[in-house]
Design a protein around this motif. Structure first.
Motif, mmCIF file in Angstrom:
data_model
loop_
_atom_site.group_PDB
_atom_site.id
_atom_site.type_symbol
_atom_site.label_atom_id
_atom_site.label_comp_id
_atom_site.label_asym_id
_atom_site.label_seq_id
_atom_site.Cartn_x
_atom_site.Cartn_y
_atom_site.Cartn_z
ATOM 1 N N ASP A 375 0.819 -1.214 0.000
ATOM 2 C CA ASP A 375 0.000 0.000 0.000
ATOM 3 C C ASP A 375 0.854 1.265 0.000
ATOM 4 N N GLY A 378 1.937 1.815 -3.436
ATOM 5 C CA GLY A 378 0.794 2.227 -4.243
ATOM 6 C C GLY A 378 0.682 1.497 -5.569
ATOM 7 N N GLN A 381 -2.904 1.197 -6.956
ATOM 8 C CA GLN A 381 -3.367 2.480 -7.471
ATOM 9 C C GLN A 381 -2.772 2.771 -8.857
ATOM 10 N N LYS A 384 -4.698 0.558 -11.325
ATOM 11 C CA LYS A 384 -6.059 1.087 -11.529
ATOM 12 C C LYS A 384 -6.029 2.346 -12.393
ATOM 13 N N LYS A 385 -5.084 3.239 -12.112
ATOM 14 C CA LYS A 385 -4.988 4.494 -12.865
ATOM 15 C C LYS A 385 -4.672 4.236 -14.324
#
Length: 420
Positions: A375, A378, A381, A384-385
């Motif tokens: 986490d 990231g 993230q 996903k981005k």
């Protein structure tokens, strides 16, 4: 990154790793690349992209002042040095074959002649030593001067290598008996499955894709305009295609020129089969010289990446100048390569140990590190981005945190059980 991945691991080691596994090994390898190589590849790029630093600095930036990241980085550096001790020897063989091929390719009419040529080279300590020395010296000089030269060479010569491999693949498919080689490669009997194929396939995936030793963290630090998913897919696809093409070149030739099939393989498999292919081609000497020059450039790109890791560490931790750190690493690798030059048995042992166990240990340590700091980095993230898919991010997270370490631990336990 493609230049680093597409090198001796794809062209020299992949056919040798297949051994007598044929299509069964190939299937396991493709599974290893997708379920094992791809998620770790993405994770390493993400570490570099997050920190904008090389591996040791990146782990320190993420983990803080603790020793875990530093110890993992040092083990990765030791692994890269061990790999370079035999990788430099194989690179040296490529240099020797550049000069030998143009003169001797016409005299190689059967497998015995190809074997004799390799035996003459590998059996001469000083010839092998000087080949290793030159390859390692060139790689070190590139590290001292900078990688822009090798980058420019790769941009133009890598497509040429792809083209030559494609032509050689077509040529091998036209050889008499080539169908036996293709049948060996793309058919299998599930009853022949054993854990050795899994271990070798995972080790080959790690070796060929350069995962687990921090090289990709370094590349990831430059991964700005192109995302980690796209970069990973492009590099892994290119590497896998080249690996498959090398197998399609070598095994049809092997079955065409010998009745023994893969049983005549070994570490020198590519150096025995390829001269036979060249000898049956129009302008074979010219193609042979061009091929080994291009393979040498690809091998240098991989070697520079492996040397840069310990060089950067000495510069950061000891404050040494680049030339001093590079010369120190050059000396360590050259001395470490002598046992492999002297003994083919030791060469096989060190290749097996480093490519399978040491690399897998690096990946396992990296997975433990990623579980703890997933986490904070990231990674989900970033995925996903880039893709807009939380499902893909969840799958990659599961593979890295649970599936990959579980597979490695099972392999370790199964081999311990076999020993006792």
């Amino acid at each position: 990154a493609i230049g680093s991945a597409v090198g001796l691991g794809s062209i020299w080691r992949f056919p040798y790793a297949i051994g007598d596994g044929g299509g069964l090994f190939l299937l396991i390898y493709l599974g290893a690349v997708i379920l094992f190589g791809l998620p770790i590849f993405m994770a390493e790029l993400a570490i570099g992209k997050k920190t904008r630093q090389g591996p040791v600095g990146a782990y320190r930036a993420i983990a803080g002042a603790g020793n875990y990241g530093k110890r993992m980085g040092i083990f990765q550096i030791i692994t890269s040095l061990v790999i370079m001790t035999f990788y430099s020897l194989i690179g040296g063989y490529c240099i020797i074959y550049v000069f030998k091929s143009g003169v001797l390719i016409g005299a190689i009419t059967d497998m015995n002649a190809a074997q004799n040529l390799f035996n003459d080279i590998s059996g001469s300590f000083w010839l092998s030593f000087w080949g290793t020395f030159v390859f390692l010296a060139v790689s070190t000089v590139v590290c001292v001067v900078g990688v822009k030269g090798i980058e420019k060479l790769n941009k133009y010569l890598m497509p040429m290598l792809f083209l030559i491999l494609f032509v050689l693949s077509i040529n091998s498919l036209t050889l008499p008996g080539a169908a036996k080689g293709m049948q060996f490669l793309f058919s299998f009997n599930a009853s022949n499955f054993n854990m050795h194929y899994v271990l070798t396939a995972l080790g080959q995936a790690c070796f060929s894709l350069s995962i687990g030793i921090g090289v990709l963290v370094l590349f990831g630090s430059y991964c700005d305009d192109m995302g980690i998913v796209k970069s990973s897919i492009i590099v892994i696809s290119a590497d896998t295609i080249v690996s498959l093409m090398s197998a399609v070149i070598i095994f049809p030739a092997l079955f065409s020129f010998t009745n023994a099939g893969p049983s005549v393989g070994g570490l020198e498999l590519a150096f025995k089969a390829l001269p036979l292919v060249f000898s049956k081609m129009p302008c074979g000497a010219l193609v042979a010289v061009s091929f080994f020059i291009l393979l040498l450039v690809a091998a240098l790109a991989s070697a520079v990446s492996l040397i840069e890791l310990p060089v950067a560490y000495l510069m950061d931790s000891c404050g040494w100048k680049r030339w001093k750190a590079s010369f120190c690493i050059f000396s360590i690798i050259l001395i470490g390569s002598i046992p492999s030059i002297c003994s083919a048995r030791f060469l096989k042992f060190i290749d097996y140990t480093a490519s399978n166990w040491m690399l897998l240990a690096c990946v396992l340590l990296l997975c433990f590190f990623l579980r703890r700091y997933w986490d904070k980095i990231g990674i989900s993230q970033m995925i996903k981005k880039e893709t807009g898919s939380p499902i893909l991010a969840g799958i990659i997270c599961f593979l890295v945190k649970f599936f990959v370490p579980a597979v490695i631990i099972v392999l370790i336990l199964s081999n311990i059980c076999n020993i006792f």
